[in-house]
Design an enzyme around this catalytic site. Sequence first.
Site, PDB file in Angstrom:
ATOM      1  N   CYS A  68      -2.635  -0.268  -2.828  1.00 54.64           N
ATOM      2  CA  CYS A  68      -1.193  -0.115  -2.755  1.00 54.64           C
ATOM      3  C   CYS A  68      -0.847   0.733  -1.527  1.00 54.64           C
ATOM      4  CB  CYS A  68      -0.726   0.557  -4.051  1.00 54.64           C
ATOM      5  SG  CYS A  68       0.844   1.411  -4.015  1.00 54.64           S
ATOM      6  N   GLU A 115       4.569  -4.785  -2.781  1.00 56.93           N
ATOM      7  CA  GLU A 115       3.452  -5.590  -2.320  1.00 56.93           C
ATOM      8  C   GLU A 115       3.996  -6.782  -1.557  1.00 56.93           C
ATOM      9  OE1 GLU A 115       0.507  -6.001  -0.895  1.00 56.93           O
ATOM     10  OE2 GLU A 115      -0.066  -4.703  -2.561  1.00 56.93           O
TER      11      GLU A 115
END
Length: 270
Positions: free
Chosen positions: A2, A114
């Site tokens: 992430c 994302e």
Amino acid sequence: MCGRYAASASPEDLVEELEVEDDETDGRLEPAWNLAPTDPAAVVLERPRRSDREGPPVRQLRVLTWGLVPSWAKDPSIGNRMINARSETLFDAAAYRKAALARRCLVPADGWYEWQASPTARDAKGKPRKQPFFVHLADGERLAFAGLYEFWRDKSRPDDDPQAWRTTFTILTTEAEPGLDRIHDRMPLVLPRDRWADWLDPARSSPDDVRELLAPQPPGRFAAYPVSRRVGDVRNTGPELVQPIGLEELDGVVDPMTGEVLGGAAAAGG
């Protein structure tokens, strides 16, 4: 991944929600909707107070730097490449092995970003167009990533220099669950609330303890939707970054839940 996330909670909210005993943020914590590597961010950890090193562990809210710098590192810039740690191989990596047993933390967040590579649309350079998504708990609750933290001593500074020590953290990742794997094949490891206390507990210090706490959760906890591409610039921030965008702004985006291609010529002709 992430590589970006949103964390807008106030220290007061985090103290209440995570049952924090000591707030060590000292007014340094501001709402952030586009946290990036090397940024300061809130974490919750349990360790003795600075004023009582031999005392019992106390749950603390601190501001640490995102990007773990191992204690043995010669150059702190290594932290730029250590923003994530693969949960499956924690005990195979020297940088994370000891921290996994003794220095675990929770990283509170609203959700994370994302980027999905389009199977149909291309950008100006001919590469797959990337669409950012915001992923969050479907019930709207705040979430907590599993994290590790570490201390690094800058030997070029004297002992009484406040900058002599750097405290940093990393976020654990795991395989993306069904649906989210249409965005990216990895995701942050989000711990359920009933594991928060055990994850922070320094008494749980064996590899088996840690592996048990990292056991996969049933899929379906999350929701995801496309957001503005403005989030790609770390200079942009604000609550508008986590707002969903309309269908007219999409081009070759795959719906994570259905697999349908949305927007663009491929979708219009399909």
